[in-house]
Motif scaffolding. Structure first.
Motif, PDB file in Angstrom:
ATOM      1  N   SER A   8     -16.953  -7.889  32.630  1.00 44.58           N
ATOM      2  CA  SER A   8     -15.660  -7.701  33.022  1.00 44.58           C
ATOM      3  C   SER A   8     -15.490  -9.315  33.628  1.00 44.58           C
ATOM      4  N   ASN A   9     -16.260  -9.864  34.162  1.00 47.70           N
ATOM      5  CA  ASN A   9     -15.984 -11.105  34.687  1.00 47.70           C
ATOM      6  C   ASN A   9     -15.795 -12.248  33.654  1.00 47.70           C
ATOM      7  N   ILE A  10     -16.570 -12.180  32.690  1.00 49.29           N
ATOM      8  CA  ILE A  10     -16.470 -12.981  31.394  1.00 49.29           C
ATOM      9  C   ILE A  10     -15.134 -12.775  30.570  1.00 49.29           C
ATOM     10  N   ARG A  11     -14.862 -11.458  30.581  1.00 53.76           N
ATOM     11  CA  ARG A  11     -13.629 -10.999  29.794  1.00 53.76           C
ATOM     12  C   ARG A  11     -12.358 -11.553  30.621  1.00 53.76           C
ATOM     13  N   ARG A  12     -12.292 -11.468  31.847  1.00 59.00           N
ATOM     14  CA  ARG A  12     -11.225 -12.146  32.606  1.00 59.00           C
ATOM     15  C   ARG A  12     -11.240 -13.836  32.371  1.00 59.00           C
ATOM     16  N   LYS A  13     -12.154 -14.583  32.413  1.00 58.68           N
ATOM     17  CA  LYS A  13     -12.313 -15.787  32.021  1.00 58.68           C
ATOM     18  C   LYS A  13     -11.709 -16.159  30.897  1.00 58.68           C
ATOM     19  N   ALA A  14     -12.136 -15.432  29.862  1.00 56.58           N
ATOM     20  CA  ALA A  14     -11.853 -15.818  28.377  1.00 56.58           C
ATOM     21  C   ALA A  14     -10.363 -15.370  28.163  1.00 56.58           C
ATOM     22  N   VAL A  15      -9.820 -14.131  28.700  1.00 54.91           N
ATOM     23  CA  VAL A  15      -8.574 -13.750  28.289  1.00 54.91           C
ATOM     24  C   VAL A  15      -7.482 -14.847  29.054  1.00 54.91           C
ATOM     25  N   GLY A  16      -7.498 -14.935  30.090  1.00 51.87           N
ATOM     26  CA  GLY A  16      -6.560 -15.662  30.907  1.00 51.87           C
ATOM     27  C   GLY A  16      -7.289 -16.831  31.816  1.00 51.87           C
ATOM     28  N   THR A  17      -6.535 -17.967  32.125  1.00 52.62           N
ATOM     29  CA  THR A  17      -6.928 -19.087  32.652  1.00 52.62           C
ATOM     30  C   THR A  17      -6.443 -18.822  34.137  1.00 52.62           C
ATOM     31  N   SER A  18      -7.360 -19.166  34.849  1.00 54.16           N
ATOM     32  CA  SER A  18      -7.325 -19.010  36.491  1.00 54.16           C
ATOM     33  C   SER A  18      -6.449 -20.344  36.865  1.00 54.16           C
ATOM     34  N   LYS A  19      -5.606 -20.194  37.841  1.00 54.08           N
ATOM     35  CA  LYS A  19      -4.995 -21.152  38.417  1.00 54.08           C
ATOM     36  C   LYS A  19      -5.549 -22.587  38.805  1.00 54.08           C
ATOM     37  N   ARG A  20      -6.880 -22.462  39.047  1.00 54.21           N
ATOM     38  CA  ARG A  20      -7.571 -23.530  39.451  1.00 54.21           C
ATOM     39  C   ARG A  20      -7.961 -24.484  38.240  1.00 54.21           C
ATOM     40  N   ASN A  21      -8.084 -23.635  36.782  1.00 54.34           N
ATOM     41  CA  ASN A  21      -8.262 -24.444  35.672  1.00 54.34           C
ATOM     42  C   ASN A  21      -7.141 -24.953  34.883  1.00 54.34           C
ATOM     43  N   ARG A  22      -6.088 -24.789  35.215  1.00 54.40           N
ATOM     44  CA  ARG A  22      -4.905 -25.631  34.783  1.00 54.40           C
ATOM     45  C   ARG A  22      -4.851 -26.863  34.897  1.00 54.40           C
ATOM     46  N   LEU A  23      -4.268 -27.743  33.909  1.00 54.51           N
ATOM     47  CA  LEU A  23      -4.359 -29.159  34.123  1.00 54.51           C
ATOM     48  C   LEU A  23      -2.930 -29.528  34.560  1.00 54.51           C
ATOM     49  N   LEU A  24      -1.972 -28.733  34.054  1.00 57.10           N
ATOM     50  CA  LEU A  24      -0.550 -28.918  34.349  1.00 57.10           C
ATOM     51  C   LEU A  24      -0.004 -27.875  35.115  1.00 57.10           C
ATOM     52  N   PRO A  25       0.848 -28.026  36.018  1.00 55.79           N
ATOM     53  CA  PRO A  25       1.509 -26.856  36.619  1.00 55.79           C
ATOM     54  C   PRO A  25       2.512 -26.187  35.474  1.00 55.79           C
ATOM     55  N   ARG A  26       2.956 -24.974  35.665  1.00 58.61           N
ATOM     56  CA  ARG A  26       3.858 -24.365  34.801  1.00 58.61           C
ATOM     57  C   ARG A  26       5.090 -24.818  34.761  1.00 58.61           C
ATOM     58  N   TRP A  27       5.750 -25.676  35.761  1.00 62.51           N
ATOM     59  CA  TRP A  27       7.082 -26.312  35.654  1.00 62.51           C
ATOM     60  C   TRP A  27       7.070 -27.446  34.912  1.00 62.51           C
ATOM     61  N   VAL A  28       5.994 -28.079  34.669  1.00 62.74           N
ATOM     62  CA  VAL A  28       6.006 -29.391  33.939  1.00 62.74           C
ATOM     63  C   VAL A  28       6.675 -29.327  32.553  1.00 62.74           C
ATOM     64  N   PRO A  29       6.227 -28.455  31.647  1.00 63.85           N
ATOM     65  CA  PRO A  29       6.755 -28.152  30.451  1.00 63.85           C
ATOM     66  C   PRO A  29       8.229 -28.129  30.337  1.00 63.85           C
ATOM     67  N   LEU A  30       8.805 -27.413  31.297  1.00 62.14           N
ATOM     68  CA  LEU A  30      10.268 -26.947  31.526  1.00 62.14           C
ATOM     69  C   LEU A  30      10.987 -28.417  32.065  1.00 62.14           C
ATOM     70  N   ALA A  31      10.397 -28.970  32.883  1.00 61.30           N
ATOM     71  CA  ALA A  31      11.042 -30.311  33.152  1.00 61.30           C
ATOM     72  C   ALA A  31      10.935 -31.170  32.152  1.00 61.30           C
ATOM     73  N   SER A  32      10.021 -31.342  31.343  1.00 64.52           N
ATOM     74  CA  SER A  32      10.109 -32.201  30.388  1.00 64.52           C
ATOM     75  C   SER A  32      11.119 -31.858  29.396  1.00 64.52           C
ATOM     76  N   PHE A  33      11.287 -30.807  28.944  1.00 65.15           N
ATOM     77  CA  PHE A  33      12.252 -30.091  28.013  1.00 65.15           C
ATOM     78  C   PHE A  33      13.721 -30.459  28.641  1.00 65.15           C
ATOM     79  N   LEU A  34      13.871 -30.170  29.964  1.00 61.02           N
ATOM     80  CA  LEU A  34      15.013 -30.604  30.594  1.00 61.02           C
ATOM     81  C   LEU A  34      15.453 -31.975  30.454  1.00 61.02           C
ATOM     82  N   THR A  35      14.503 -32.675  30.844  1.00 59.99           N
ATOM     83  CA  THR A  35      14.636 -34.373  30.868  1.00 59.99           C
ATOM     84  C   THR A  35      15.118 -34.795  29.628  1.00 59.99           C
ATOM     85  N   LEU A  36      14.108 -34.322  28.582  1.00 57.90           N
ATOM     86  CA  LEU A  36      14.638 -34.708  27.230  1.00 57.90           C
ATOM     87  C   LEU A  36      15.970 -34.132  26.772  1.00 57.90           C
ATOM     88  N   ALA A  37      16.379 -33.054  26.913  1.00 57.61           N
ATOM     89  CA  ALA A  37      17.688 -32.542  26.695  1.00 57.61           C
ATOM     90  C   ALA A  37      18.830 -33.340  27.416  1.00 57.61           C
TER      91      ALA A  37
END
Length: 111
Positions: A8-37
């Motif tokens: 079950s631990n392996i499945r959790r790691k494979a299915v979803g990424t944990s907050k610690r493993n993310r390279l960029l915060p969730r708001w960065v793509p949205l901010a990039s899109f808004l800046t480009l627009a």
């Protein structure tokens, strides 16, 4: 049972990424899109304003030319009127081109 927990631990790691493993915060793509627009919107508006100012300058130039042509037209209409109707103007213009009016000779009756 220990084997189930490990799976079950392996499945959790494979299915979803944990907050610690993310390279960029969730708001960065949205901010990039808004800046480009916003940048695209500014570019389009800047071009529209530039075109508007160029068209406005051309409109003013054409209005000046129209006004000058109207003044010249009125002046020529006055000249045409005087050339058709005023003998002094006709004579003056004829002299410019070298034409001279011949004086009529009248004979005086003898007394």
């Amino acid at each position: 049972m220990g084997n189930k927990i490990a799976r079950s631990n392996i499945r959790r790691k494979a299915v979803g990424t944990s907050k610690r493993n993310r390279l960029l915060p969730r708001w960065v793509p949205l901010a990039s899109f808004l800046t480009l627009a916003i940048l695209i919107g500014l570019t389009v508006n800047f071009r529209a304003i530039t075109d508007l100012s160029r068209e406005s300058a051309e409109n003013e130039r054409l209005n000046r030319e129209i006004k000058e042509a109207m003044i010249e037209n009125i002046t020529m209409q006055e000249q045409i009127h005087y050339l058709k109707n005023d003998p002094d103007t006709i004579e003056r213009e004829a002299k410019k081109y070298g034409f001279v009016r011949k004086e009529k000779e009248f004979s005086m009756p003898a007394k």
